[in-house]
Each structure stands twice: as C-alpha cells, then as structure tokens.
Scaffold this active site. Structure first.
Site, PDB file in Angstrom:
ATOM      1  N   ALA A   1     -10.398  -5.263   2.297  1.00 16.77           N
ATOM      2  CA  ALA A   1     -11.200  -3.977   1.782  1.00 16.77           C
ATOM      3  C   ALA A   1     -10.198  -2.956   1.332  1.00 16.77           C
ATOM      4  O   ALA A   1      -9.088  -2.826   2.006  1.00 16.77           O
ATOM      5  CB  ALA A   1     -12.293  -3.614   2.707  1.00 16.77           C
TER       6      ALA A   1
ATOM      7  N   GLY B   1     -11.065  -8.323   4.774  1.00 18.32           N
ATOM      8  CA  GLY B   1     -12.321  -8.417   3.795  1.00 18.32           C
ATOM      9  C   GLY B   1     -11.991  -9.669   2.931  1.00 18.32           C
ATOM     10  O   GLY B   1     -12.947 -10.364   2.376  1.00 18.32           O
TER      11      GLY B   1
ATOM     12  N   GLU C   1     -12.756 -12.651   4.856  1.00 18.22           N
ATOM     13  CA  GLU C   1     -14.295 -12.929   5.156  1.00 18.22           C
ATOM     14  C   GLU C   1     -14.896 -13.098   3.738  1.00 18.22           C
ATOM     15  O   GLU C   1     -16.085 -13.837   3.916  1.00 18.22           O
ATOM     16  CB  GLU C   1     -14.747 -11.354   5.423  1.00 18.22           C
ATOM     17  CG  GLU C   1     -14.199 -11.011   6.856  1.00 18.22           C
ATOM     18  CD  GLU C   1     -14.418  -9.474   7.265  1.00 18.22           C
ATOM     19  OE1 GLU C   1     -13.975  -8.566   6.646  1.00 18.22           O
ATOM     20  OE2 GLU C   1     -15.247  -9.343   8.364  1.00 18.22           O
TER      21      GLU C   1
ATOM     22  N   GLU D   1      -8.035  -6.186  11.234  1.00 20.60           N
ATOM     23  CA  GLU D   1      -8.672  -4.910  11.638  1.00 20.60           C
ATOM     24  C   GLU D   1      -8.425  -3.976  12.819  1.00 20.60           C
ATOM     25  O   GLU D   1      -8.288  -2.866  12.863  1.00 20.60           O
ATOM     26  CB  GLU D   1     -10.152  -5.072  11.414  1.00 20.60           C
ATOM     27  CG  GLU D   1     -10.907  -5.399  10.000  1.00 20.60           C
ATOM     28  CD  GLU D   1     -10.689  -6.907   9.467  1.00 20.60           C
ATOM     29  OE1 GLU D   1     -10.040  -7.611  10.243  1.00 20.60           O
ATOM     30  OE2 GLU D   1     -11.219  -7.251   8.569  1.00 20.60           O
TER      31      GLU D   1
HETATM   32  N1  DAK Z   1      -6.168  -1.794   0.156  1.00 19.21           N
HETATM   33  C1  DAK Z   1      -5.841  -0.913  -0.715  1.00 19.21           C
HETATM   34  N2  DAK Z   1      -4.480  -1.276  -1.191  1.00 19.21           N
HETATM   35  C2  DAK Z   1      -3.729  -2.251  -1.043  1.00 19.21           C
HETATM   36  C3  DAK Z   1      -4.370  -3.005  -0.071  1.00 19.21           C
HETATM   37  C4  DAK Z   1      -5.595  -2.876   0.691  1.00 19.21           C
HETATM   38  N3  DAK Z   1      -5.992  -3.546   1.567  1.00 19.21           N
HETATM   39  N4  DAK Z   1      -3.523  -4.138   0.369  1.00 19.21           N
HETATM   40  C5  DAK Z   1      -2.216  -3.912  -0.640  1.00 19.21           C
HETATM   41  N5  DAK Z   1      -2.768  -2.707  -1.407  1.00 19.21           N
HETATM   42  C6  DAK Z   1      -1.893  -2.238  -2.244  1.00 19.21           C
HETATM   43  C7  DAK Z   1      -0.630  -1.368  -1.701  1.00 19.21           C
HETATM   44  O1  DAK Z   1      -0.895  -0.158  -1.196  1.00 19.21           O
HETATM   45  C8  DAK Z   1       0.269  -1.467  -3.019  1.00 19.21           C
HETATM   46  O2  DAK Z   1      -0.036  -0.604  -3.840  1.00 19.21           O
HETATM   47  P1  DAK Z   1       1.132   0.451  -4.443  1.00 19.21           P
HETATM   48  O3  DAK Z   1       1.742   1.402  -3.395  1.00 19.21           O
HETATM   49  O4  DAK Z   1       1.892  -0.406  -5.142  1.00 19.21           O
HETATM   50  O5  DAK Z   1       0.245   1.480  -5.390  1.00 19.21           O
HETATM   51  C9  DAK Z   1       0.112  -2.907  -3.547  1.00 19.21           C
HETATM   52  O6  DAK Z   1      -1.284  -3.193  -2.980  1.00 19.21           O
HETATM   53  C10 DAK Z   1       1.108  -3.890  -3.317  1.00 19.21           C
HETATM   54  O7  DAK Z   1       1.072  -3.725  -1.770  1.00 19.21           O
HETATM   55  P2  DAK Z   1       2.432  -3.965  -0.991  1.00 19.21           P
HETATM   56  O8  DAK Z   1       3.336  -3.128  -1.573  1.00 19.21           O
HETATM   57  O9  DAK Z   1       2.134  -3.543   0.458  1.00 19.21           O
HETATM   58  O10 DAK Z   1       2.957  -5.436  -1.034  1.00 19.21           O
HETATM   59  P3  DAK Z   1       3.616  -6.165  -0.024  1.00 19.21           P
HETATM   60  O11 DAK Z   1       4.100  -7.615  -0.667  1.00 19.21           O
HETATM   61  O12 DAK Z   1       4.683  -5.516   0.584  1.00 19.21           O
HETATM   62  O13 DAK Z   1       2.679  -6.581   1.163  1.00 19.21           O
HETATM   63  C11 DAK Z   1       0.481  -6.951   2.261  1.00 19.21           C
HETATM   64  C12 DAK Z   1       1.360  -7.159   1.022  1.00 19.21           C
HETATM   65  C13 DAK Z   1      -0.790  -7.726   1.915  1.00 19.21           C
HETATM   66  C14 DAK Z   1       1.255  -7.736   3.560  1.00 19.21           C
HETATM   67  C15 DAK Z   1       0.332  -5.638   2.453  1.00 19.21           C
HETATM   68  O14 DAK Z   1       0.007  -4.814   1.230  1.00 19.21           O
HETATM   69  C16 DAK Z   1      -0.800  -5.203   3.532  1.00 19.21           C
HETATM   70  O15 DAK Z   1      -0.639  -5.562   4.678  1.00 19.21           O
HETATM   71  N6  DAK Z   1      -1.964  -4.805   2.685  1.00 19.21           N
HETATM   72  C17 DAK Z   1      -3.055  -4.597   3.666  1.00 19.21           C
HETATM   73  C18 DAK Z   1      -3.713  -5.653   4.318  1.00 19.21           C
HETATM   74  C19 DAK Z   1      -4.791  -5.323   5.324  1.00 19.21           C
HETATM   75  O16 DAK Z   1      -4.669  -4.729   6.294  1.00 19.21           O
HETATM   76  N7  DAK Z   1      -6.031  -5.778   4.848  1.00 19.21           N
HETATM   77  C20 DAK Z   1      -7.171  -5.662   5.484  1.00 19.21           C
HETATM   78  C21 DAK Z   1      -7.823  -4.413   5.434  1.00 19.21           C
HETATM   79  S1  DAK Z   1      -9.206  -3.929   6.299  1.00 19.21           S
HETATM   80  C22 DAK Z   1     -16.312  -2.479   7.082  1.00 19.21           C
HETATM   81  C23 DAK Z   1     -16.394  -3.769   6.348  1.00 19.21           C
HETATM   82  C24 DAK Z   1     -15.225  -4.233   6.190  1.00 19.21           C
HETATM   83  C25 DAK Z   1     -14.066  -3.783   6.512  1.00 19.21           C
HETATM   84  C26 DAK Z   1     -14.051  -2.614   6.710  1.00 19.21           C
HETATM   85  C27 DAK Z   1     -15.235  -2.065   7.049  1.00 19.21           C
HETATM   86  N8  DAK Z   1     -17.512  -1.973   7.244  1.00 19.21           N
HETATM   87  C28 DAK Z   1     -18.664  -2.596   7.737  1.00 19.21           C
HETATM   88  C29 DAK Z   1     -17.493  -0.381   7.017  1.00 19.21           C
HETATM   89  C30 DAK Z   1     -12.855  -4.668   6.017  1.00 19.21           C
HETATM   90  C31 DAK Z   1     -11.784  -4.231   6.337  1.00 19.21           C
HETATM   91  C32 DAK Z   1     -10.416  -4.703   5.765  1.00 19.21           C
HETATM   92  O17 DAK Z   1     -10.379  -5.567   5.153  1.00 19.21           O
END
Ligand code: DAK
Length: 263
Positions: A63, A108, A111, A131
């Site tokens: 997400a 997400g 998921e 998360e």
């Molecule tokens: N959201 C927004 N932007 C993201 C992103 C994300 N999840 N993942 C990557 N990006 C963006 C980065 O910010 C970056 O943007 P710029 O800085 O270039 O503008 C671009 O994508 C490239 O990412 P990186 O520079 O970080 O690339 P790397 O190869 O260095 O790293 C990575 C790749 C996938 C390891 C890293 O980007 C990363 O750790 N990303 C976050 C992964 C993550 O934690 N995903 C889970 C998110 S939590 C809910 C329901 C569902 C959810 C929540 C609440 N409710 C019921 C309310 C779900 C939650 C989630 O999914």
C-alpha cells in the site's frame, strides 16, 4: 485509466498495475481503477485473468506509505475498506485470476497476490508482510489469507518478524506454485490462463466457487456445496458435449466447439 492497463488475448484478460515510479504501490486511485477494471471485464468473452505489475522490479511494493502516513483513524478505515473490497472482488470474481508476480510483493502486494486463485512468480520475486515494522498490522487480509495458504506457524513467523522471503522459499512453503525467469513469467501465466480457458467455462467457475465456499465451512457442509455445483453442470451443453466427445472417441472436437454459455 492512469495506473491500470487491460489487454485481451483470446479468452484471457491481462490486467497490469502500472505505477512503476512507486514500484506499483497501491494508492486510492490504483485501488479505484482496479475495481473499475474488474467490474468492466466482459464475462461473456473472458474466461481467465492474469494480474501482473509493470516493469522488471516490482509486482506491487505494498500500500502507498506516503498516502497512508497522514491518515486519521476514520480515513484509515475507509482506505482499508477500499482495499478489502477490491481484494474480495478478486477472490470471489467468477473466473480464475492468476497472479504473475514479477518482483516485490510486499505488504498489500503480497496480500493482493493472495486474493488471486493461483500465484506464480519470477526468480527475482520477494514476498513479505513488513507491516509490524511500520507500526500497523497487515490490513488487506494478510493475517487471514497467509495463514490459510502456508499454515499458521509459517504465517506467524513471516508476519511477526516482518522478514522478507525470496522466490525459492515462497515456492518451498507453498505461497507460489512455480518460479520462472522474468522473461518466462508472463508467457507462462498466459499459457496457463489459455489452458484454463480451453476447459468448460461453467465447470471452471463452479470449481472456483466450490473451493472458495467449501473452504469456509466444515466438510459436511462443503460436500453439499460441491454436490449442488456438480449437479448444475448437468444443465450445460459443455457437459453433454464433453462426455459425448469422449464416448464417441472424438478427441479433436474437445470443448472448443462448444459456444460459451452464460448462466
Ligand atoms: N509506497 C509508496 N512508495 C513506495 C513504496 C510504497 N509501499 N515502495 C516503494 N515506493 C517508492 C519509493 O518511495 C521510491 O520513490 P522515489 O523516492 O523514487 O520517489 C520508489 O518507489 C523506488 O523505491 P526505492 O528507491 O525504495 O527502491 P529500492 O530498490 O531501494 O527498494 C523496496 C525497494 C521495495 C525494498 C523499498 O522501496 C521498500 O521497502 N518499499 C516499501 C515496502 C513496504 O514496506 N511495503 C509495505 C507497505 S505497508 C490497511 C490495509 C493495508 C495496508 C495498510 C493499512 N488498512 C486496513 C488501513 C497495507 C500496508 C502495506 O502494504
């Protein structure tokens, strides 16, 4: 549509989440466009779907953390409902959906793949539920679907530790059915989808419903669900043609000659 593309190849529809600048992260707009895309699928002419991400690095990196970071409790609930509604639509969609996971499938992203019927991935795929490291629980069904797919112990380990796993481990624990090179992944997904689409469409739909609905109830009730959906097939031309072809030893006709019937 800004972030979703849809292509039709024969009876197979290919849905691509196309937001590569954010590694295809799911913001509200992506979720809304996904819902609209699934609603627009023509079920008269489409028998199987493939869901994938644009680019070579990421299926869906979760997400959108930027959008979520400022949510209030009420907004968080609304965002969660939007996601859950789409994921549930995919899970209960009348025809099978194959996730072709081409890279990161985090939060997400993992998921949404689990709401699909079948998961196959590329060898650079990475899965995880990060998360708890962000101060939240998986919110798009991760606590529920992961445990059902890979078992409670492995799901708890992945979710509590927030540790990512690679494609080979995802295969070993049964999260994905097969691993391909990146180049082979989409062709393999399309080939599998075309194979599914060549079978009797009502029977395939009934199989999906029988498995989905049966998994939610005890075996005595599940068998009744199966009996009903099995019985329904005997009202179809596909059943008459399929069994007739076999008895006439006419393998060439298969089911391809049978026009699609929408009940
Ligand atoms: N959201 C927004 N932007 C993201 C992103 C994300 N999840 N993942 C990557 N990006 C963006 C980065 O910010 C970056 O943007 P710029 O800085 O270039 O503008 C671009 O994508 C490239 O990412 P990186 O520079 O970080 O690339 P790397 O190869 O260095 O790293 C990575 C790749 C996938 C390891 C890293 O980007 C990363 O750790 N990303 C976050 C992964 C993550 O934690 N995903 C889970 C998110 S939590 C809910 C329901 C569902 C959810 C929540 C609440 N409710 C019921 C309310 C779900 C939650 C989630 O999914």
């Amino acid at each position: 549509m800004e972030f979703i593309t849809y292509e039709q190849e024969g009876f197979v529809g290919i849905i691509t989440i196309n937001r590569p600048k954010a590694l295809n992260a799911l913001n509200s707009q992506v979720l809304e466009e996904l819902a609209a895309t699934f609603k627009a699928v023509d079920l008269e002419t489409t028998r199987c779907l493939v869901l994938t991400g644009a680019g070579e690095k990421s299926f869906v990196a979760g997400a959108d953390i930027g959008e979520m970071s400022t949510l209030t409790k009420a907004e968080g609930e609304a965002f969660g409902k939007k996601g859950n509604d789409v994921f549930r639509m995919i899970e209960t969609f009348p025809i099978p959906v194959i996730a072709a996971i081409n890279g990161f499938a985090l939060g997400g992203g993992c998921e949404i793949s689990m709401s699909c019927d079948i998961r196959i991935c590329s060898d650079n795929a990475v899965f995880g539920q990060p998360e708890v490291g962000l101060g939240i629980t998986p919110g798009f069904g991760g606590t529920q679907r992961l445990a059902r797919l890979v078992g409670e112990g492995m799901a708890k380990q992945m979710i509590y530790t927030a540790r990512n796993i690679k494609a080979d481990e995802a295969y070993r624990i049964g999260l994905v059915n097969a691993v391909y090179t990146l180049e082979e992944l989409l062709p393999a997904a399309k080939k599998m989808a075309a194979g599914i689409a060549a079978n009797a469409p009502i029977a395939v739909r009934n199989c999906k419903k029988a498995i989905n609905d049966g998994m939610q109830v005890d075996m005595d009730q599940a068998i009744v669900i199966e009996e009903k959906l099995f019985g329904d097939c005997f009202e179809t031309e596909d059943q008459k043609a399929g069994m007739g072809n076999f008895l006439e030893k006419d393998k060439e006709k298969k089911l391809k000659v049978v026009p699609f019937q929408n009940k």
